[in-house]
Design a protein around this motif. Structure first.
Motif, PDB file in Angstrom:
ATOM      1  N   ARG A   1      25.844  -4.521 -92.556  1.00  0.00           N
ATOM      2  CA  ARG A   1      24.689  -4.756 -93.577  1.00  0.00           C
ATOM      3  C   ARG A   1      24.889  -3.523 -94.423  1.00  0.00           C
ATOM      4  N   THR A   2      24.224  -3.474 -95.381  1.00  0.00           N
ATOM      5  CA  THR A   2      24.297  -2.225 -96.336  1.00  0.00           C
ATOM      6  C   THR A   2      22.923  -2.183 -96.889  1.00  0.00           C
ATOM      7  N   LYS A   3      22.441  -1.093 -97.171  1.00  0.00           N
ATOM      8  CA  LYS A   3      21.176  -0.775 -97.833  1.00  0.00           C
ATOM      9  C   LYS A   3      21.526   0.241 -98.837  1.00  0.00           C
TER      10      LYS A   3
ATOM     11  N   PRO B   1      24.607  -2.247-104.455  1.00  0.00           N
ATOM     12  CA  PRO B   1      24.473  -3.454-105.143  1.00  0.00           C
ATOM     13  C   PRO B   1      25.336  -4.625-104.580  1.00  0.00           C
ATOM     14  N   ILE B   2      24.900  -5.909-104.567  1.00  0.00           N
ATOM     15  CA  ILE B   2      25.690  -6.969-104.094  1.00  0.00           C
ATOM     16  C   ILE B   2      26.783  -7.003-105.066  1.00  0.00           C
ATOM     17  N   GLY B   3      27.960  -7.689-104.367  1.00  0.00           N
ATOM     18  CA  GLY B   3      29.421  -7.627-105.146  1.00  0.00           C
ATOM     19  C   GLY B   3      30.158  -6.342-105.126  1.00  0.00           C
TER      20      GLY B   3
ATOM     21  N   THR C   1      36.127  -6.963 -98.558  1.00  0.00           N
ATOM     22  CA  THR C   1      35.453  -8.170 -99.112  1.00  0.00           C
ATOM     23  C   THR C   1      34.410  -7.553 -99.940  1.00  0.00           C
ATOM     24  N   LEU C   2      33.646  -8.614-100.477  1.00  0.00           N
ATOM     25  CA  LEU C   2      32.464  -7.964-101.129  1.00  0.00           C
ATOM     26  C   LEU C   2      30.969  -8.230-100.529  1.00  0.00           C
ATOM     27  N   ILE C   3      30.218  -7.309-101.000  1.00  0.00           N
ATOM     28  CA  ILE C   3      28.560  -7.491-100.341  1.00  0.00           C
ATOM     29  C   ILE C   3      28.165  -8.719-100.966  1.00  0.00           C
ATOM     30  N   LYS C   4      27.761  -9.614 -99.995  1.00  0.00           N
ATOM     31  CA  LYS C   4      27.047 -10.788-100.406  1.00  0.00           C
ATOM     32  C   LYS C   4      25.409 -10.740-100.440  1.00  0.00           C
TER      33      LYS C   4
ATOM     34  N   SER D   1      31.219  -9.755 -94.052  1.00  0.00           N
ATOM     35  CA  SER D   1      31.966 -10.112 -92.819  1.00  0.00           C
ATOM     36  C   SER D   1      33.305 -10.496 -93.398  1.00  0.00           C
ATOM     37  N   PHE D   2      34.391  -9.964 -92.420  1.00  0.00           N
ATOM     38  CA  PHE D   2      35.822 -10.395 -92.863  1.00  0.00           C
ATOM     39  C   PHE D   2      36.464  -9.954 -91.462  1.00  0.00           C
ATOM     40  N   ASP D   3      37.969 -10.558 -91.654  1.00  0.00           N
ATOM     41  CA  ASP D   3      38.792 -10.283 -90.108  1.00  0.00           C
ATOM     42  C   ASP D   3      39.805  -9.730 -90.568  1.00  0.00           C
ATOM     43  N   ASN D   4      40.457  -9.123 -89.559  1.00  0.00           N
ATOM     44  CA  ASN D   4      41.800  -8.317 -89.506  1.00  0.00           C
ATOM     45  C   ASN D   4      42.420  -8.499 -87.978  1.00  0.00           C
ATOM     46  N   THR D   5      43.671  -8.532 -88.318  1.00  0.00           N
ATOM     47  CA  THR D   5      44.552  -8.370 -86.743  1.00  0.00           C
ATOM     48  C   THR D   5      45.215  -6.942 -86.882  1.00  0.00           C
ATOM     49  N   PHE D   6      45.507  -6.491 -85.713  1.00  0.00           N
ATOM     50  CA  PHE D   6      46.212  -5.128 -85.406  1.00  0.00           C
ATOM     51  C   PHE D   6      47.455  -5.876 -84.446  1.00  0.00           C
ATOM     52  N   LYS D   7      48.546  -5.052 -85.011  1.00  0.00           N
ATOM     53  CA  LYS D   7      49.944  -5.249 -84.259  1.00  0.00           C
ATOM     54  C   LYS D   7      50.280  -4.175 -83.234  1.00  0.00           C
ATOM     55  N   ASN D   8      49.858  -3.079 -83.538  1.00  0.00           N
ATOM     56  CA  ASN D   8      50.159  -1.693 -82.671  1.00  0.00           C
ATOM     57  C   ASN D   8      49.118  -1.686 -81.612  1.00  0.00           C
ATOM     58  N   LYS D   9      49.568  -1.367 -80.431  1.00  0.00           N
ATOM     59  CA  LYS D   9      48.893  -1.424 -79.154  1.00  0.00           C
ATOM     60  C   LYS D   9      48.257  -0.033 -79.173  1.00  0.00           C
ATOM     61  N   GLY D  10      46.857  -0.061 -78.593  1.00  0.00           N
ATOM     62  CA  GLY D  10      46.320   1.462 -78.535  1.00  0.00           C
ATOM     63  C   GLY D  10      44.701   1.249 -79.043  1.00  0.00           C
ATOM     64  N   LYS D  11      44.116   2.383 -79.268  1.00  0.00           N
ATOM     65  CA  LYS D  11      42.697   2.429 -79.558  1.00  0.00           C
ATOM     66  C   LYS D  11      42.717   2.670 -80.935  1.00  0.00           C
ATOM     67  N   GLU D  12      42.162   1.949 -81.891  1.00  0.00           N
ATOM     68  CA  GLU D  12      42.109   1.756 -83.304  1.00  0.00           C
ATOM     69  C   GLU D  12      40.471   2.401 -83.727  1.00  0.00           C
ATOM     70  N   GLU D  13      40.254   3.601 -84.383  1.00  0.00           N
ATOM     71  CA  GLU D  13      39.122   4.037 -84.772  1.00  0.00           C
ATOM     72  C   GLU D  13      38.882   3.615 -86.206  1.00  0.00           C
ATOM     73  N   LEU D  14      38.014   2.617 -86.370  1.00  0.00           N
ATOM     74  CA  LEU D  14      37.782   1.994 -87.680  1.00  0.00           C
ATOM     75  C   LEU D  14      36.373   2.460 -88.459  1.00  0.00           C
ATOM     76  N   ARG D  15      36.457   2.357 -89.717  1.00  0.00           N
ATOM     77  CA  ARG D  15      34.806   2.409 -90.491  1.00  0.00           C
ATOM     78  C   ARG D  15      35.130   1.688 -91.857  1.00  0.00           C
ATOM     79  N   VAL D  16      34.196   1.292 -92.557  1.00  0.00           N
ATOM     80  CA  VAL D  16      34.281   0.663 -93.737  1.00  0.00           C
ATOM     81  C   VAL D  16      33.671   1.619 -94.677  1.00  0.00           C
ATOM     82  N   THR D  17      34.076   1.401 -95.712  1.00  0.00           N
ATOM     83  CA  THR D  17      33.599   2.510 -97.140  1.00  0.00           C
ATOM     84  C   THR D  17      33.199   1.395 -98.526  1.00  0.00           C
ATOM     85  N   ALA D  18      32.271   1.716 -98.925  1.00  0.00           N
ATOM     86  CA  ALA D  18      31.882   1.147-100.135  1.00  0.00           C
ATOM     87  C   ALA D  18      31.104   2.148-101.230  1.00  0.00           C
TER      88      ALA D  18
END
Length: 139
Positions: A73-75, A78-80, A100-103, A109-126
Motif C-alpha cells: 500500500r502507498t500513502k 498518486p494513483i497510476g 506495476t501501477l498504483i491502483k 500487487s504483482f508477481d515475479n520469479t527468481f532463478k538464482n538460489k540464495g537470499k534475495e533482499e528486495l524493495r520497491v520504489t515509486a
C-alpha cells in the motif's frame, strides 16, 4: 482655519507614511522568517513529500522458478504511479523487470520469479519513495 486644515492634512500624511513604512519593514521581516522556516526541512515534511510504501512478499521461501507475489500500500502517492521492484546486488540496488501501477485504494500487487538460489533482499520504489526491504529465500 486654512492653516489648521493644512497642518492636520500634513499630520495625517506623515502618519500614513510612517505606518506604511512600519508595515513594509515588519512584513519583510515576517517574509524572511517564513522563508527561512520553509527552507529548513523537517523530518516529517520530507517524509510526507516523498510518500510512504509498504511491501509484503508471499511466500518468503520458494523453489527456483516459483512465483512470489508482492503486495503493498502507498500513502501520499498518486494513483497510476509506477512501482518498480529492486534487489540488492552487493551494496547496490538494481532494478528488476517487475513493475506495476498504483491502483485505486492506493494498493499494488504483482508477481515475479527468481532463478538464482540464495537470499534475495528486495524493495520497491515509486518516484522518490522507497519501501522497507523484504527477504525472499530461493532454494
Amino acid at each position: 482655519m486654512a492653516a489648521q486644515r493644512r497642518i492636520a492634512h500634513i499630520t495625517r500624511f506623515v502618519a500614513a507614511g510612517a505606518l506604511s513604512a512600519a508595515l513594509l519593514i515588519g512584513g519583510g521581516l515576517a517574509t524572511a522568517a517564513t522563508s527561512a522556516a520553509a527552507a529548513t526541512p523537517t523530518p516529517s515534511a520530507s517524509k510526507s513529500a516523498a510518500g510512504e510504501i509498504t511491501l509484503k512478499a508471499t511466500p518468503t521461501e520458494v523453489k527456483a522458478g516459483e512465483k512470489v507475489t508482492f503486495t503493498g500500500r502507498t500513502k501520499g502517492l498518486p494513483i497510476g504511479t509506477k512501482v518498480v521492484l529492486q534487489h540488492k546486488n552487493g551494496s547496490k540496488w538494481t532494478t528488476l523487470h517487475a513493475n506495476t501501477l498504483i491502483k485505486q485504494g492506493s494498493s499494488f500487487s504483482f508477481d515475479n520469479t527468481f532463478k538464482n538460489k540464495g537470499k534475495e533482499e528486495l524493495r520497491v520504489t515509486a518516484g522518490d519513495s522507497t519501501s522497507p526491504s523484504v527477504t525472499v529465500t530461493v532454494r
